[in-house]
Design an enzyme around this catalytic site. Structure first.
Site, PDB file in Angstrom:
ATOM      1  CE  LYS A  83      -4.346   1.115   2.376  1.00 42.04           C
ATOM      2  NZ  LYS A  83      -5.060   0.943   3.663  1.00 42.04           N
TER       3      LYS A  83
HETATM    4  O1  G3P Z   1      -7.807   1.885   5.513  1.00 38.15           O
HETATM    5  C1  G3P Z   1      -8.199   3.065   4.881  1.00 38.15           C
HETATM    6  C2  G3P Z   1      -9.565   3.539   5.300  1.00 38.15           C
HETATM    7  O2  G3P Z   1     -10.495   2.491   5.200  1.00 38.15           O
HETATM    8  C3  G3P Z   1      -9.597   4.259   6.599  1.00 38.15           C
HETATM    9  O3  G3P Z   1     -10.902   4.506   7.050  1.00 38.15           O
HETATM   10  O4  G3P Z   1     -12.455   5.120   8.847  1.00 38.15           O
HETATM   11  O5  G3P Z   1     -10.041   5.744   9.065  1.00 38.15           O
HETATM   12  O6  G3P Z   1     -11.518   6.916   7.440  1.00 38.15           O
HETATM   13  P1  G3P Z   1     -11.228   5.634   8.159  1.00 38.15           P
END
Ligand code: G3P
Length: 217
Positions: A83
């Protein structure tokens, strides 16, 4: 549509893997910090539980450091997906890693233009963050619609991986738009099962069945 799970919590991953619904896992530095586990160890253990792509995010931001870290991460397991951030150095690394046969997930995408750059860099996955777009008062799902429409005009290999998912409506909308993947927090994946009429109907069926006095086995 593929379902990935967005967590580094191995107990959650094991529990949900047994459902047969998991096609992969995504992690990020915040999720690794939350797990309290050693990064490389936990990625190795996740890769052994889920055969699909397991995203492991680099911490470096310049091209050389990203490539060094990616080389280490790729050795952990065949299903590690590197990633990288959506930056010029991240996309340069994406192109080289992808050409070298690695799976690459380009993360922190917030615009259709960025998604176009990731596809042209041969990313395996682009991760637009719908929840974080909604959080600033914009329309996260419109971003997904734009990227899906744009990608359909060309033969990019890049799959749209809907990230930062906050609830079932994000998942349903993403599926209606034809997004290839959604990465779901465990609670959101579990919430997809829920409907009050299912619970009510099951309770009635069980009550009526007990009334018959019968058993199946
Ligand atoms: O892993 C990336 C993403 O899914 C993060 O989500 O909830 O931290 O905005 P969030």
């Amino acid at each position: 549509m593929k379902f990935f799970i967005d967590t580094a919590d191995l107990a959650e991953i094991k529990s949900l893997a047994s459902s047969g619904l998991l096609d992969g896992v995504t992690t990020n530095p915040s999720l690794i910090a939350k797990s309290g586990r050693d990064f490389k160890e936990v990625i190795k253990e996740i890769c052994a539980v889920v055969p699909g792509p397991v995203s492991a995010e680099v911490a470096g931001t310049d091209y050389d450091q990203i490539m060094k870290e990616a080389a280490v991460l790729r050795k952990i397991a065949d299903n590690v997906c590197i990633k990288v951030p959506l930056t010029p150095d991240g996309l340069r690394a994406c192109r080289h890693l992808s050409d070298d046969g690695a799976m690459v997930n380009v993360t922190l995408c917030f615009s259709a233009a960025q998604a176009l750059l990731a596809a042209k860099s041969n990313a395996s996955f682009i991760s637009p963050f719908v929840g974080r777009v909604d959080d600033i008062g914009w329309d996260g799902m419109q971003l997904i619609a734009d990227i899906v429409e744009m990608y359909q005009n060309y033969s990019f290999k890049t799959e749209v991986l809907v990230a930062s998912v906050r609830g079932p409506l994000h998942v349903i909308e993403a599926a209606k738009m034809g997004a290839h993947v959604a990465t779901l927090p465990p609670a959101v994946l579990r919430s997809l099962f829920n409907h009050p009429l299912t619970e009510k109907g099951l309770a009635q069926f069980l009550k009526d069945w007990q009334g018959t006095g019968q058993t199946i086995v």
